[in-house]
Design a protein around this motif. Structure first.
Motif, PDB file in Angstrom:
ATOM      1  N   PHE A 100      10.946   4.176   7.436  1.00  0.00           N
ATOM      2  CA  PHE A 100      11.794   3.537   7.331  1.00  0.00           C
ATOM      3  C   PHE A 100      12.274   3.707   5.510  1.00  0.00           C
ATOM      4  O   PHE A 100      12.804   3.488   4.682  1.00  0.00           O
ATOM      5  CB  PHE A 100      11.637   2.007   8.139  1.00  0.00           C
ATOM      6  CG  PHE A 100      12.082   2.170   9.244  1.00  0.00           C
ATOM      7  CD1 PHE A 100      13.808   2.779  10.171  1.00  0.00           C
ATOM      8  CD2 PHE A 100      11.892   1.169  10.752  1.00  0.00           C
ATOM      9  CE1 PHE A 100      14.124   2.321  10.888  1.00  0.00           C
ATOM     10  CE2 PHE A 100      11.680   1.512  11.254  1.00  0.00           C
ATOM     11  CZ  PHE A 100      12.963   2.181  11.857  1.00  0.00           C
ATOM     12  N   ALA A 101      10.609   3.427   5.014  1.00  0.00           N
ATOM     13  CA  ALA A 101      10.738   3.114   3.697  1.00  0.00           C
ATOM     14  C   ALA A 101      11.018   4.065   3.182  1.00  0.00           C
ATOM     15  O   ALA A 101      11.769   4.172   1.850  1.00  0.00           O
ATOM     16  CB  ALA A 101       9.443   2.539   2.771  1.00  0.00           C
ATOM     17  N   SER A 102      10.821   5.605   3.159  1.00  0.00           N
ATOM     18  CA  SER A 102      10.961   6.429   2.851  1.00  0.00           C
ATOM     19  C   SER A 102      12.478   7.023   2.869  1.00  0.00           C
ATOM     20  O   SER A 102      12.489   8.187   2.248  1.00  0.00           O
ATOM     21  CB  SER A 102      10.251   7.769   3.441  1.00  0.00           C
ATOM     22  OG  SER A 102       8.953   8.255   3.660  1.00  0.00           O
ATOM     23  N   GLN A 103      13.041   6.647   3.733  1.00  0.00           N
ATOM     24  CA  GLN A 103      15.005   6.213   3.271  1.00  0.00           C
ATOM     25  C   GLN A 103      15.262   5.733   2.179  1.00  0.00           C
ATOM     26  O   GLN A 103      16.493   5.943   2.082  1.00  0.00           O
ATOM     27  CB  GLN A 103      14.956   5.745   4.599  1.00  0.00           C
ATOM     28  CG  GLN A 103      15.092   6.673   6.225  1.00  0.00           C
ATOM     29  CD  GLN A 103      15.661   5.927   7.567  1.00  0.00           C
ATOM     30  OE1 GLN A 103      16.731   5.155   7.237  1.00  0.00           O
ATOM     31  NE2 GLN A 103      15.086   6.950   8.886  1.00  0.00           N
TER      32      GLN A 103
ATOM     33  N   THR B 157       2.098   9.331  -1.223  1.00  0.00           N
ATOM     34  CA  THR B 157       1.321   8.306  -0.146  1.00  0.00           C
ATOM     35  C   THR B 157       1.534   9.620   1.508  1.00  0.00           C
ATOM     36  O   THR B 157       2.259   9.699   2.033  1.00  0.00           O
ATOM     37  CB  THR B 157       2.860   7.165   0.404  1.00  0.00           C
ATOM     38  OG1 THR B 157       2.756   6.391  -0.971  1.00  0.00           O
ATOM     39  CG2 THR B 157       2.152   6.346   1.748  1.00  0.00           C
ATOM     40  N   SER B 158       0.068   8.794   1.847  1.00  0.00           N
ATOM     41  CA  SER B 158      -0.560   9.429   3.071  1.00  0.00           C
ATOM     42  C   SER B 158      -1.031   8.278   3.827  1.00  0.00           C
ATOM     43  O   SER B 158      -1.927   7.798   3.755  1.00  0.00           O
ATOM     44  CB  SER B 158      -1.035  10.589   2.637  1.00  0.00           C
ATOM     45  OG  SER B 158      -2.054  10.335   2.116  1.00  0.00           O
ATOM     46  N   LEU B 159      -0.727   8.693   4.862  1.00  0.00           N
ATOM     47  CA  LEU B 159      -1.773   7.970   6.383  1.00  0.00           C
ATOM     48  C   LEU B 159      -2.815   9.017   6.679  1.00  0.00           C
ATOM     49  O   LEU B 159      -2.844  10.017   7.181  1.00  0.00           O
ATOM     50  CB  LEU B 159      -1.039   7.816   7.034  1.00  0.00           C
ATOM     51  CG  LEU B 159       0.260   6.409   7.101  1.00  0.00           C
ATOM     52  CD1 LEU B 159       1.595   6.205   8.102  1.00  0.00           C
ATOM     53  CD2 LEU B 159      -0.040   5.878   5.930  1.00  0.00           C
ATOM     54  N   ARG B 160      -4.163   8.470   7.079  1.00  0.00           N
ATOM     55  CA  ARG B 160      -4.976   8.725   7.772  1.00  0.00           C
ATOM     56  C   ARG B 160      -5.519   8.193   8.450  1.00  0.00           C
ATOM     57  O   ARG B 160      -5.522   6.426   8.532  1.00  0.00           O
ATOM     58  CB  ARG B 160      -6.363   9.463   6.277  1.00  0.00           C
ATOM     59  CG  ARG B 160      -7.370   9.753   7.213  1.00  0.00           C
ATOM     60  CD  ARG B 160      -8.730  10.380   6.301  1.00  0.00           C
ATOM     61  NE  ARG B 160      -8.731   8.658   5.345  1.00  0.00           N
ATOM     62  CZ  ARG B 160      -9.691   8.477   5.545  1.00  0.00           C
ATOM     63  NH1 ARG B 160     -10.471   8.835   6.741  1.00  0.00           N
ATOM     64  NH2 ARG B 160     -10.284   7.003   4.752  1.00  0.00           N
ATOM     65  N   SER B 161      -5.701   8.445  10.078  1.00  0.00           N
ATOM     66  CA  SER B 161      -6.552   7.406  11.045  1.00  0.00           C
ATOM     67  C   SER B 161      -8.354   7.733  10.858  1.00  0.00           C
ATOM     68  O   SER B 161      -8.413   8.876  10.813  1.00  0.00           O
ATOM     69  CB  SER B 161      -6.375   8.577  12.142  1.00  0.00           C
ATOM     70  OG  SER B 161      -6.815   7.695  13.120  1.00  0.00           O
ATOM     71  N   ALA B 162      -8.399   6.493  11.010  1.00  0.00           N
ATOM     72  CA  ALA B 162     -10.059   6.338  11.272  1.00  0.00           C
ATOM     73  C   ALA B 162     -10.400   4.593  11.395  1.00  0.00           C
ATOM     74  O   ALA B 162     -10.019   3.830  11.036  1.00  0.00           O
ATOM     75  CB  ALA B 162     -10.124   6.505   8.967  1.00  0.00           C
TER      76      ALA B 162
ATOM     77  N   ASP C 133       0.713  -1.491  -0.404  1.00  0.00           N
ATOM     78  CA  ASP C 133       0.014  -0.224   0.228  1.00  0.00           C
ATOM     79  C   ASP C 133       0.803   1.198  -0.096  1.00  0.00           C
ATOM     80  O   ASP C 133       0.404   2.479  -0.385  1.00  0.00           O
ATOM     81  CB  ASP C 133      -1.167   0.007   1.308  1.00  0.00           C
ATOM     82  CG  ASP C 133      -1.896  -1.183   0.935  1.00  0.00           C
ATOM     83  OD1 ASP C 133      -2.387  -1.136   0.286  1.00  0.00           O
ATOM     84  OD2 ASP C 133      -3.178  -1.415   1.704  1.00  0.00           O
ATOM     85  N   LEU C 134       1.822   0.988   1.045  1.00  0.00           N
ATOM     86  CA  LEU C 134       2.933   2.631   0.407  1.00  0.00           C
ATOM     87  C   LEU C 134       3.594   2.490  -0.236  1.00  0.00           C
ATOM     88  O   LEU C 134       3.277   3.263  -1.191  1.00  0.00           O
ATOM     89  CB  LEU C 134       3.658   2.392   1.895  1.00  0.00           C
ATOM     90  CG  LEU C 134       3.741   2.416   3.172  1.00  0.00           C
ATOM     91  CD1 LEU C 134       4.581   1.490   3.838  1.00  0.00           C
ATOM     92  CD2 LEU C 134       2.363   3.093   3.400  1.00  0.00           C
ATOM     93  N   VAL C 135       4.055   1.559  -1.120  1.00  0.00           N
ATOM     94  CA  VAL C 135       4.859   1.697  -2.654  1.00  0.00           C
ATOM     95  C   VAL C 135       3.519   2.175  -3.712  1.00  0.00           C
ATOM     96  O   VAL C 135       3.533   3.007  -4.198  1.00  0.00           O
ATOM     97  CB  VAL C 135       5.131   0.274  -2.423  1.00  0.00           C
ATOM     98  CG1 VAL C 135       6.002   0.079  -4.486  1.00  0.00           C
ATOM     99  CG2 VAL C 135       6.198   0.252  -1.726  1.00  0.00           C
ATOM    100  N   ARG C 136       2.487   1.974  -3.309  1.00  0.00           N
ATOM    101  CA  ARG C 136       1.201   2.126  -4.373  1.00  0.00           C
ATOM    102  C   ARG C 136       1.299   4.198  -4.299  1.00  0.00           C
ATOM    103  O   ARG C 136       0.505   4.370  -5.216  1.00  0.00           O
ATOM    104  CB  ARG C 136       0.108   1.196  -4.288  1.00  0.00           C
ATOM    105  CG  ARG C 136      -0.852   1.389  -5.260  1.00  0.00           C
ATOM    106  CD  ARG C 136      -2.489   0.361  -5.023  1.00  0.00           C
ATOM    107  NE  ARG C 136      -1.625  -0.745  -4.972  1.00  0.00           N
ATOM    108  CZ  ARG C 136      -1.940  -1.860  -3.314  1.00  0.00           C
ATOM    109  NH1 ARG C 136      -2.224  -1.024  -2.549  1.00  0.00           N
ATOM    110  NH2 ARG C 136      -1.258  -3.063  -3.445  1.00  0.00           N
ATOM    111  N   GLY C 137       0.904   4.388  -2.981  1.00  0.00           N
ATOM    112  CA  GLY C 137       0.739   5.598  -3.198  1.00  0.00           C
ATOM    113  C   GLY C 137      -0.643   5.473  -2.875  1.00  0.00           C
ATOM    114  O   GLY C 137      -1.868   4.942  -2.628  1.00  0.00           O
ATOM    115  N   GLY C 138      -0.946   7.255  -2.503  1.00  0.00           N
ATOM    116  CA  GLY C 138      -2.373   7.647  -2.237  1.00  0.00           C
ATOM    117  C   GLY C 138      -2.212   8.105  -0.662  1.00  0.00           C
ATOM    118  O   GLY C 138      -1.505   7.259   0.217  1.00  0.00           O
ATOM    119  N   GLU C 139      -3.759   7.539  -0.178  1.00  0.00           N
ATOM    120  CA  GLU C 139      -4.025   7.952   1.145  1.00  0.00           C
ATOM    121  C   GLU C 139      -4.467   6.815   1.132  1.00  0.00           C
ATOM    122  O   GLU C 139      -5.293   5.706   0.985  1.00  0.00           O
ATOM    123  CB  GLU C 139      -5.501   8.784   0.986  1.00  0.00           C
ATOM    124  CG  GLU C 139      -5.516   8.964   2.922  1.00  0.00           C
ATOM    125  CD  GLU C 139      -7.170  10.045   2.843  1.00  0.00           C
ATOM    126  OE1 GLU C 139      -6.392  11.427   3.024  1.00  0.00           O
ATOM    127  OE2 GLU C 139      -8.155   9.750   2.863  1.00  0.00           O
TER     128      GLU C 139
END
Length: 282
Positions: A219-222, A231-236, A155-161
């Motif tokens: 870590f992955a962003s390094q 890529t962004s994270l949202r609390s839900a 999901d992180l690599v795919r990108g988006g929220e």
């Protein structure tokens, strides 16, 4: 003491074999389908380590051993005087209203089908054997195969929220950490330790899917340019959870009886993230 490792191929099986080899522990792998062939003479002087059931339930699969095969295995182990170490997890408590801080002495209260099945096997060991160990753990993760960790990385690599649950707490445990603990327990039983019954081990650090993925993202962003993928994270509340949803276990007893300390799940993240990032770059 030889080990009869009852396991199907998996990341946990690979990690445990690595630890046995590193410690010079003689072991023999047995597929669940071959369990009916084991007899008293095979098990004499050995310890049976059964990880196939937990592996299957953590991956959402069916029981690896039939009821008859399991009864037969325990009968042969009892006759041979071979201790049995069975891996379980905290879902034996998932019917409790308290999702955290379960001790070994707490009453088992499963609320899910996997929890009920794991609890049933635990009760069977308690009824049939004097020399047995139940080791309950948390949700397992690895860079190998399909699990919540590799799914979140994709999901992180795919990108988006990415919508993630921030309320449900658990203690994710890398397969290498659990393998370290199992190997240490086997070493001490081989040296004559008489610590039988139920024990808990999950990595330290209660976390939610949102918090866990925040650390993964850092870590992955390094190593990967995730900004380009936005890529962004949202609390839900209805967002992704760490699966399986395993209640948090207290682990003081294994420290007291075996001297085994908890290690933080954070310390196990850099290497698997590096492996996945390098595979993505190829």
């Amino acid at each position: 003491m030889n080990v009869f490792l009852i396991a199907a191929p998996s990341a946990l099986q690979q990690a445990l074999c690595h630890w046995f080899e590193m410690r010079g522990r003689a072991f023999q792998q047995v597929l669940p389908a071959a369990v009916p062939e084991l007899g008293q003479s095979d098990l004499a002087g050995s310890i049976v380590v059964e990880i196939a059931t937990l592996d299957a339930f953590q991956r959402g699969q069916e029981l690896a051993l039939s009821g008859d095969d399991r009864h037969g295995l325990l009968d042969q182990a009892r006759l041979a005087g071979a201790p049995v170490l069975f891996l379980s997890d905290g879902r034996v408590f998932d019917g409790d209203y308290a999702p955290i801080n379960h001790r070994e002495a707490d009453k088992v209260q499963p609320g899910s089908i996997p929890g009920a099945r794991l609890a049933a096997v635990e009760h069977l060991l308690e009824r049939q054997l004097e020399q047995y160990l139940v080791l309950r753990t948390g949700p397992l993760f690895s860079e190998v195969g399909d699990n919540f960790f590799t799914g979140l990385f994709a999901d992180l690599v795919r990108g988006g929220e990415i919508a993630l649950n921030s309320g449900l707490k658990t203690c994710p445990t890398h397969v290498a950490d659990l393998a370290r603990v199992v190997s240490a327990v086997v070493d001490q039983i081989s040296c004559g330790a008489q610590n039988w019954g139920s024990y808990h081990y999950n990595s330290s650090g209660q976390t939610s899917a949102y918090e866990f993925t925040e650390v993964m993202l850092a870590f992955a962003s390094q190593q990967l340019d995730l900004e380009k993928r936005k890529t962004s994270l949202r609390s839900a509340e209805a967002g992704q959870r760490i699966e399986p949803a395993v209640p948090v276990l207290r682990c003081e007893k294994i420290l007291h009886d075996f001297g085994i300390k908890q290690l933080p799940w954070r310390s196990y993240l850099p290497q698997p993230i590096k492996v996945l990032c390098e595979a993505k770059q190829k």
